[in-house]
Design an enzyme around this catalytic site. Structure first.
Site, PDB file in Angstrom:
ATOM      1  N   ASP A 230       0.652  -1.174  -0.039  1.00 12.20           N
ATOM      2  CA  ASP A 230      -0.031   0.187   0.152  1.00 12.20           C
ATOM      3  C   ASP A 230       0.895   1.326   0.064  1.00 12.20           C
ATOM      4  OD1 ASP A 230      -2.462   1.741   0.401  1.00 12.20           O
ATOM      5  OD2 ASP A 230      -3.299  -0.080   0.997  1.00 12.20           O
TER       6      ASP A 230
ATOM      7  N   HIS B 107      -2.869   2.957  -4.618  1.00  9.12           N
ATOM      8  CA  HIS B 107      -2.263   2.523  -3.301  1.00  9.12           C
ATOM      9  C   HIS B 107      -0.652   2.042  -3.822  1.00  9.12           C
ATOM     10  CE1 HIS B 107      -5.628   3.281  -0.908  1.00  9.12           C
ATOM     11  NE2 HIS B 107      -6.381   3.043  -1.761  1.00  9.12           N
TER      12      HIS B 107
ATOM     13  N   ASP C 248      -8.767  -0.826  -6.053  1.00 13.38           N
ATOM     14  CA  ASP C 248      -9.484   0.207  -5.391  1.00 13.38           C
ATOM     15  C   ASP C 248      -9.142   1.597  -5.537  1.00 13.38           C
ATOM     16  OD1 ASP C 248      -7.696  -0.792  -3.659  1.00 13.38           O
ATOM     17  OD2 ASP C 248      -8.698   0.007  -1.829  1.00 13.38           O
ATOM     18  N   GLU C 249      -9.873   2.356  -5.084  1.00 14.04           N
ATOM     19  CA  GLU C 249      -9.562   3.961  -4.901  1.00 14.04           C
ATOM     20  C   GLU C 249      -8.385   4.354  -5.830  1.00 14.04           C
ATOM     21  OE1 GLU C 249     -11.026   4.315  -0.176  1.00 14.04           O
ATOM     22  OE2 GLU C 249      -8.799   3.232  -0.701  1.00 14.04           O
TER      23      GLU C 249
ATOM     24  N   TYR D  13     -16.325  -4.473   8.182  1.00 11.43           N
ATOM     25  CA  TYR D  13     -15.135  -3.620   8.443  1.00 11.43           C
ATOM     26  C   TYR D  13     -14.810  -3.549  10.117  1.00 11.43           C
ATOM     27  CZ  TYR D  13     -13.648  -2.194   3.853  1.00 11.43           C
ATOM     28  OH  TYR D  13     -13.130  -2.063   2.318  1.00 11.43           O
TER      29      TYR D  13
ATOM     30  N   ASP E 105     -12.336  -2.338  11.500  1.00  5.65           N
ATOM     31  CA  ASP E 105     -11.807  -1.199  12.115  1.00  5.65           C
ATOM     32  C   ASP E 105     -12.692  -0.088  12.526  1.00  5.65           C
ATOM     33  OD1 ASP E 105     -12.702  -0.500   9.460  1.00  5.65           O
ATOM     34  OD2 ASP E 105     -11.159   0.319   8.836  1.00  5.65           O
TER      35      ASP E 105
HETATM   36  C1  ACM Z   1     -10.940  -0.304   0.855  1.00  4.11           C
HETATM   37  O1  ACM Z   1     -11.615  -0.411   1.876  1.00  4.11           O
HETATM   38  N1  ACM Z   1     -10.375   0.432   0.139  1.00  4.11           N
HETATM   39  C2  ACM Z   1     -11.029  -1.730  -0.242  1.00  4.11           C
END
Ligand code: ACM
Ligand code: ZN
Length: 549
Positions: free
Chosen positions: A196, A270, A333-334, A425, A427
């Site tokens: 990442d 990332h 992603d992102e 999630y 977290d």
């Molecule tokens: C993610 O939570 N960016 C997959």
């Protein structure tokens, strides 16, 4: 005042009594996840120094159990290969008697004379895990296991947990401990988020700068990412990575516990840690530095530069040599498109390939990497952004921004792993108490994880077959030590394990919490930290289990 204390004393006495008998009164015998079918019987099997272990052959599951009995329970019990017949005081591990069982299923028969665990491969291993959950945690001269007949198999084939070791790094020893607990709850896929912006964590021999430079960040943002303007930093270098030998060791350790490790190598976003090490792979050429704050960075791999694809192929060659998993997670992603919009190479690629826009360019990127991985016999998994601009032909989609990505992918006949942030999630905050340690935000109590239904109502039964299972994700921006990590993961991961394993109609939250009480002592013995919110309704948890596990 005294009255209150006395009442509390009485309540705690009553509670201790209830928990001591919890397993006796519990139709599921304290087993998490709840089995498909449990028929309790009278009597007990006594596991002692005299018990003999019989197995058809010495498989992975058999060696695991033998090792557990000899080295964790400290019994002399010997393993004999062959037919036990009706030998008294024996435990039989066999593939016989498994007719009609679904994949990963087992049949367990416990009588005062014998325990028979019938299962093949993972099924036998899960039968063993159930037996381990029936061994009382209290240390005693002999180990009494209650009689019962159990038939069991999972609802979903894919039962996962993801660990982000980039935002904060976790040791091999800790990863193995997590794998142990996963096995205990019959979870079977460990998604290892290895790369990442804030750190590259896997040794790649051909590109040593990935770990020399990419695994180290200069400092880390303090507090919640959104708390302070301007952001403040801790002025402390942070880093870490796994050597290839360490990775091989962890992969084997997991395989011995029927857990597949799926590595994630993020692309095209990332990837700032890579660009810091190899700036020629970005659109602007840098300079770049390994990420020091959380969120999404604009600098990503240049999709117009062929060196990027060749670099990633080389990296994936080493990754595939380390991880035998059918799936390789490629992230996806992102990935902001701002650099691509301005980059002559990226724009030339769009023209040359006749692509509609930058989303189509991302799709081109992912499809090109999919083709490479498919040519080596592997399949890709990507986060749900890989739907944008067109899905790669054989991709599995991990639906995280909600369930819509999962629905769209299943309707396109693609396999799906559900991991919507709202339910999966780990977290997020577990309670609304101001005393919770800093988390990313949101609110996900155990009861909400437990309430999760992985198959969206929008799907037909035909489409629902593409939902292979679900996964809990442990992102570690704010989780910077192992105690805190375990606090976030347990018991929420146990709740998710039950969602994924047990029949839908058997799910009952109160019953689950009652069974969890039996597990607190076991987790204490394993030195696993866990959150206690679910027990706060009664104000007390059992702490009575002491002993051998
Ligand atoms: C993610 O939570 N960016 C997959
Ligand atoms: Zn570019």
């Amino acid at each position: 005042m005294y009255k209150t204390i006395f009442a509390l004393f009485l309540t705690s006495l009553a509670f201790a009594n209830i928990t001591a008998n919890a397993q006796d009164n519990d139709p599921n015998m304290g087993i998490v996840p709840a089995p498909v079918s449990v028929k309790k019987a009278t009597g007990q099997f006594v596991l002692s120094q005299e018990t003999v272990l019989y197995a058809d052959s010495n498989t992975k599951a058999v060696s695991f159990f033998t090792d557990y009995i000899q080295n964790r329970l400290n019994l002399r019990t010997q393993l004999k290969i062959g037919d036990a017949g009706s030998a008294a005081n024996s435990i039989v591990l066999t593939a016989k008697g498994t007719e009609g069982l679904p994949e990963q299923g087992y049949r367990l028969t416990i009588t005062p004379q014998q325990i028979i665990i019938a299962g093949k491969g993972a099924g036998l291993f899960y039968g063993i895990q159930t037996v381990l959950q029936l061994i009382p945690a209290e240390r005693a001269a002999s180990i009494k296991i209650p009689c019962a007949t159990i038939e069991d198999y999972p609802r979903f084939g894919y039962r996962g947990l993801m660990l982000d070791v980039c935002r904060h790094f976790f040791s091999v020893e800790f990863v193995k401990k997590m794998i142990d607990v996963m096995a205990y709850y019959k979870l079977n896929n460990f998604h290892w988020h290895l790369t990442d912006d804030q750190g590259w964590r896997i040794e790649i021999k051909k590109y040593p700068r990935l770990t020399e430079i990419g695994s180290q960040r200069a400092q880390t943002v303090i507090g919640n990412y959104h708390d302070r303007t301007p952001q403040q930093f801790d002025n402390t270098p942070y880093g870490g990575y796994y050597t290839q030998d360490q990775i091989r060791d962890v992969v084997k350790y997991a395989a011995d516990r029927f857990i597949t490790i799926i590595p994630e190598i993020e692309m095209p976003g990332h990837s700032l840690a890579v660009l810091a090490a190899y700036p020629n792979l970005g659109c602007t050429g840098g300079p770049y530095e390994v990420g020091t704050h959380w969120g999404v960075y604009d600098d990503i791999y240049c999709a117009g530069n062929d060196s990027v694809y060749l670099f990633l192929q080389d990296v994936l060659d080493e990754v595939m040599a380390l991880f035998p998993s059918k799936y390789i997670h490629i992230g996806g992603d992102e990935s902001p498109k701002v650099r691509w919009e301005k980059c002559p190479k990226c724009q030339a690629r769009i023209k040359q390939e006749g692509l509609k826009d930058e989303h189509a360019l991302q799709s081109y990127f992912i499809q090109r990497m999919e083709k490479y991985l498919n040519s080596k016999g592997r399949q890709i998994i990507g986060w749900d952004e890989i739907l944008e601009g067109g899905l790669a032909p054989n991709a599995t989609v991990m639906s995280w921004r909600g369930i819509e990505g999962g629905i769209a992918a299943a309707k396109q006949k693609h396999d799906v792993i559900m991991t919507p942030g709202e339910y999966c999630y780990l977290d997020k905050y577990q309670s609304r108490s101001p005393n919770e340690p800093l988390a990313i935000g949101g609110f996900l109590p155990v009861s909400k994880v437990y309430s999760y239904e992985p198959v969206p109502a929008e799907l037909s039964s035909e489409e629902a077959r593409y939902i292979k299972g679900a996964q809990g994700n442990v992102w570690t921006e704010y989780i910077n030590n192992t105690d805190y990590l375990e606090y976030m993961v347990y018991p929420r991961a146990a709740a998710l394990a039950e969602v994924l394993w047990s029949p839908k109609e058997k799910r009952n939250y109160d019953d689950f919490v009652n069974r969890l009480k039996v597990h607190t002592g076991r987790l204490d013995l394993k030195k696993v930290n866990y959150a206690k919110h679910v027990f706060e309704v009664t104000g007390k948890i059992t702490g009575s289990d002491k002993g051998v596990q």
